[in-house]
Design a protein around this motif. Structure first.
Motif, short mmCIF file in Angstrom:
data_model
loop_
_atom_site.label_atom_id
_atom_site.label_comp_id
_atom_site.label_asym_id
_atom_site.label_seq_id
_atom_site.Cartn_x
_atom_site.Cartn_y
_atom_site.Cartn_z
N TYR A 111 0.83 -1.19 0.00
CA TYR A 111 0.00 0.00 0.00
C TYR A 111 0.88 1.25 0.00
O TYR A 111 2.09 1.20 -0.15
CB TYR A 111 -0.95 0.00 1.21
N THR A 113 1.87 5.18 -1.52
CA THR A 113 2.17 5.68 -2.87
C THR A 113 3.49 5.10 -3.35
O THR A 113 4.33 4.69 -2.54
CB THR A 113 2.27 7.22 -2.86
N SER A 135 -2.05 3.72 -3.51
CA SER A 135 -2.90 4.90 -3.65
C SER A 135 -2.12 5.96 -4.42
O SER A 135 -0.92 5.84 -4.64
CB SER A 135 -3.31 5.44 -2.28
N GLY A 156 -5.13 0.00 -7.29
CA GLY A 156 -5.63 1.15 -6.54
C GLY A 156 -5.14 2.50 -7.00
O GLY A 156 -5.37 3.50 -6.31
#
Length: 991
Positions: A111, A113, A135, A156
């Motif tokens: 997860y 960036t 993200s 995502g």
């Protein structure tokens, strides 16, 4: 030459060699620290993977799990896909590995960036971080000019589509960017510069508009997937240049026009899927695609005949052309040359006979030809198709006697022959159909007696034989079908008594025996069915009194009209909603329904006396049969009307608690009983501090089964169902945390009982407030707030959990209201957590009549869109004030059909709004009505997600000064539905 001279000459070479050795040694040492930092960022998620990654092992980094080194001992590859890794990737360290060519970390739980440090990995040839949970935006990749393989699929990412990075990656052969949350953007022309691509996956990444010319540049492509976007316009004409293409997926877009000339040049194509678009014209180009194994063109506007050449294809095993406008016959050789598996050409205008050899090689599992104009009979050689799972040929012009062997095919789960001209009997061999779950024979010319051997088909969930010529008695053996959910025998010539054994079908929710010649009493056992929702016994010759046991059943439809019933209508059934249910029975009386004669004191006394005698007789018989068992149970267990003893109880908390198990257990008394259900009782518990709880007491032993008229096998089945229901509810609810989902405080268990302790809801359920105890407080603004809150609860279940939770029984009685009228989604006994693959297969029809999505009858695979349909029904209840099933809707029609039949203008929509809603707010109610119509689309893919439903409801807030009536998708859906019903008039929606 002397040795000294030789040494002097070779010394520089030796020194250079030693220097390079030292550099390699230093470099190897330098690569340890980035790897240890990588480990530090992720090791908590999977210690086993990194057990070999230690400081002590510094001389052997090439032996680290997942590490591959080059010939110089430097890290060339990091391969750790599908290792349950969690954390943020430290690209500032990873990209210091100067020899790194491959980074494979797909299918993990990474997860955060992806930092701009990725641009320093300039030596990468292979990058796979797909199927993770990142993200933010995709960073600039333009410096990774050597990349050949790039997979960022389903990870995502959001923000702008990363097309600016793509044009510099001219070495790419594999590109996958699909299933991400990019902002809507036009198709990236830059991709056409990547002429080495053999694999391009851009599905579900918010692309819109036409596919520009230039696709033909990608001549190396073997796989092209652009599905689930918003692409429009025609398929580019130069697609015919992709002669190496093996798979083409264009489904779920807005493509239009014909298949382009030259499409037949794709002679290497094996899989073609362009379903759910607006493509039209004929498909004659397909006749050249001789290597096709699967062809899916369903839900378009194609016309003309199915090419005869398809019958000559050696490899075609899957053909799906449903919901088009095809005419003419199917190729009669279809499937005869291949191991044909699947065909669905439903909802067209096809004629002629069913091809005889589609199951020639014994591999076909689904034969779906419904809603066409086929003639003739079912080919006799299909009796050898033992692989067949689903047989649906309903709504055609088929005729003749069904070959006897069809009824007993071992793997068949659904036989749907309804709405044809079939005749003759149902063969007794049907008892051998152990997998058969649904038997649909309505609207034919079947005759004879229903064989008693049908009870051998123990998996039966639904039997629908309406409108035929069946005669004789209803087999008592039906009572052995414990999974039976729906029994519809109306419109036949059945005679004799209604079998008392039907009371053993503990899953029955829908019984329709109307329009026969049945006589005798209504069995009291029907009132003990825990899930009974609809009972229609009208237009028979039934006599005697209405059993008082029906008073305890929560029915959405009851029709006993036009019989010979006598005596008093039970008080709990003497309500205005059921007036029409008793007409045509002159012998009935009621103390509070003016449409019926009042009951005299003598008749009332006789009624109570007969009831008392009946109960005494049944009780005496039960006592004689089960005295020994009763005494042994009595010695071991407490009377459920007295406080339960806490000795053998174990509490498992799911929240911080301020009460003990004793405080709950001692309150399980008769005086605190507030509800009864099929799985047990519900009690209200008031704690010492004044707080109130609701406790569901689930029985799991025979001592809890008060319906002693049931067989032991039925009791055992019920106990297993209750255990499964309890486990499902606890497993689901214990992990959920949302303001609009009911809170499960704890469970308290013993050897023979389970207690589930919830928050208490003083305002009951939405069903109660809409249909039982209607209150003036239920104005539109309150109804809207309830709708929005319930939608947010379902949105959380579908989108806010680690894995989506399918409720499977969304209905107004499962939406509870607290003291402030805030809604909570409740009752998770049927809930399923979605596994990888995105759906749940079920052979049991779960849910409640009137709320169940149509795909339950069409396919066993259900997903979140099934909940969306059910929620749409709840919205229709809120807007119209009607129940999901009402006598006024007509035979076999529910609220969805009724609403569809009524809409032809804005004025007609206004007429559907509950009359108790003020005129000033009816426009706001219409907004929600249109959302409900969108939610109840027949085709699941056309329904919005719950996330979109919440957004649409927020726009429909009556407190907002907005002119938005409904979103564009919903408007188009409504207009299309009006067109299809033939009552279209352009609706003027404000935008």
């Amino acid at each position: 030459m002397s040795s000294k001279q030789f040494f002097r000459q070779q010394l520089p070479l030796v020194l250079v060699f030693l220097f390079f050795l030292s550099l390699i040694s230093v470099s190897k040492s330098d690569e340890l620290q980035p790897l240890l930092k990588f480990k530090s960022a992720l090791q908590k998620s999977n210690t086993n993977v990194f057990s070999s990654w230690t400081q002590d092992n510094s001389n052997s980094i090439c032996n680290f799990t997942g590490i591959v080194c080059n010939s110089n001992g430097l890290v060339r590859e990091i391969n750790l896909p599908e290792q349950n890794l969690r954390g943020v990737l430290p690209f500032d360290s990873i990209c210091t590995l100067q020899s790194l060519e491959k980074l494979s970390l797909g299918s993990n739980f990474l997860y955060g960036t992806i930092s701009e440090d990725l641009k320093n990995c300039t030596g990468l040839l292979y990058l796979d971080v797909g199927c993770n949970s990142f993200s933010g935006e995709v960073p600039d990749l333009s410096s990774l000019g050597k990349l050949k393989f790039l997979n960022l699929n389903n990870s995502g990412f959001s923000g702008q589509f990363p097309w600016r990075s793509m044009e510099n990656l001219t070495s790419l052969t594999f590109l996958s960017l699909g299933d991400n949350f990019f902002e809507t953007s036009p198709f990236p022309k830059e991709v056409f510069k990547l002429e080495k691509l053999y694999w391009l996956y851009l599905s579900n990444c918010s692309l819109e508009g036409p596919i520009p010319e230039g696709l033909g540049n990608l001549t190396q492509l073997i796989n092209l997937e652009l599905s689930c976007n918003q692409l429009s316009g025609e398929i580019p004409g130069d697609i015919g240049k992709l002669k190496n293409l093996w798979q083409l997926e264009l489904y779920s877009n807005f493509l239009s026009g014909k298949l382009p000339v030259g499409f037949g040049n794709l002679t290497s194509l094996v899989n073609l899927d362009a379903n759910h678009n607006n493509l039209q014209g004929n498909i004659s180009e397909v006749r050249f695609l001789t290597k096709l194994a699967s062809l899916h063109l369903f839900e378009n506007q194609f016309t003309g005949e199915v090419p005869e050449e398809l019958g000559e294809f050696n490899d075609l095993v899957k053909l799906s052309l449903y919901t088009n406008k095809f005419t003419g016959p199917l190729p009669q050789k279809l499937g005869s040359l291949a191991d044909f598996v699947y065909i669905d050409v439903s909802e067209n205008f096809l004629t002629g006979p069913i091809p005889p050899d589609m199951c020639k090689n014994g591999k076909m599992v689904e034969l779906l030809l419904l809603q066409n104009r086929f003639t003739g009979g079912i080919p006799k050689n299909y009796v050898n198709c033992s692989s067949l799972i689903r047989l649906r040929v309903n709504n055609n012009s088929l005729s003749g006697v069904v070959p006897a062997g069809i009824w007993s095919l071992p793997n068949l789960s659904i036989i749907d022959l309804s709405m044809n001209h079939f005749e003759g009997p149902v063969a007794s061999d049907i008892g051998k159909a152990k997998s058969l779950a649904q038997l649909f024979l309505s609207d034919n010319l079947f005759s004879g007696e229903l064989p008693t051997a049908i009870s051998g088909a123990s998996s039966l969930v639904s039997i629908q034989l309406s409108s035929n010529h069946f005669s004789g008695q209803i087999p008592a053996t039906l009572g052995g079908l414990n999974k039976l959910n729906s029994l519809r025998l109306d419109g036949n010539m059945f005679s004799g008594f209604i079998p008392d054994s039907l009371g053993s079908c503990i899953s029955l929710a829908d019984i329709n025996l109307s329009g026969n010649s049945l006589s005798g009493n209504i069995p009291a056992s029907l009132g003990y069915l825990p899930t009974l929702n609809s009972l229609n016994l009208s237009n028979n010759n039934l006599s005697g009194e209405i059993p008082t046991s029906l008073s305890s059943v929560k029915l959405s439809l009851l029709d006993l009209s036009n019989n010979r019933l006598i005596g008093q209508i039970p008080v709990s059934l003497s309500i205005p909603a059921f007036i029409a249910s008793f007409t045509g029975n002159p012998g009935l009386c009621s103390p509070n329904l003016k449409q019926f004669q009042p009951c005299s004191s003598d008749s009332s006394t006789r009624h109570h006396l007969r009831t008392l005698i009946s109960c005494f007789t049944v009780g005496a018989l039960i006592l004689l049969v089960s005295l020994a068992g009763f005494l042994s149970v009595k010695l071991r267990h407490n009377d459920r009307d007295h406080p339960l003893k806490p000795i053998s109880w174990k509490m498992k908390p799911y929240h911080v608690l301020s009460f003990s198990e004793n405080e709950v257990i001692n309150a399980i008394q008769k005086d605190n009983l507030i509800g009864k259900g099929g799985s047990g009782n519900v009690y209200k518990v008031t704690l010492a501090d004044g707080r109130e709880l609701a406790v569901k007491h689930i029985w799991i032993t025979e001592s809890g089964d008060r319906k002693n008229c049931q067989s032991s096998s039925a009791v055992l089945t019920k106990r297993n169902l209750r255990s499964a229901e309890y486990e499902a509810e606890v497993a689901t609810l214990s992990s959920l945390r949302h303001v609009n989902v009911v809170k499960l405080y704890c469970s308290i268990t013993s050897e023979d009982s389970n207690l589930l302790v919830y928050e208490y809801f003083p305002n009951g359920s939405l069903w109660d407030k809409l249909h039982i105890c209607r209150t003036t407080e239920m104005g539109w603004k309150l109804r809207y707030e309830i709708a929005l809150g319930a939608a947010r609860g379902l949105e959380y279940l579908h989108h806010g959990c680690d894995r989506p939770v399918i409720h499977r029984d969304v209905k107004s009685s499962n939406i509870l209201l607290d003291g402030d009228w805030k809604p909570r989604i409740a009752d998770f006994g049927l809930a399923k957590i979605v596994q990888a693959g995105g759906g749940e297969w079920t052979h049991v029809v779960a849910g409640t009549l009137g709320y169940m999505a149509p795909e339950y009858a069409y396919t066993y695979k259900v997903n979140e869109k099934s909940d969306v349909y059910s929620f749409g029904v709840v919205l229709l209840e809120l807007v119209t004030g009607k129940r999901p099933i009402e006598p006024e809707f007509g035979e076999n029609r529910d609220i969805v059909c009724w609403v569809c039949s009524k809409i032809n203008s804005i004025d007609s929509l206004r007429d559907l709004v509950d009359s108790t809603i003020s005129e000033a707010l009816k426009e706001d109610a219409i907004k929600v009505l249109t959302i409900a119509i969108h939610c109840t689309e027949k085709i699941p893919s056309l329904r919005p997600s719950m996330r979109i439903v919440v957004q649409m409801l927020e726009e429909a807030d009556p407190s907002k000064l907005t002119n938005i009536v409904v979103d564009k998708e919903c408007q188009n859906s409504l207009n299309e539905r009006l067109k299809n019903t033939g009552r279209f008039r352009a609706l003027e929606f404000e935008s």
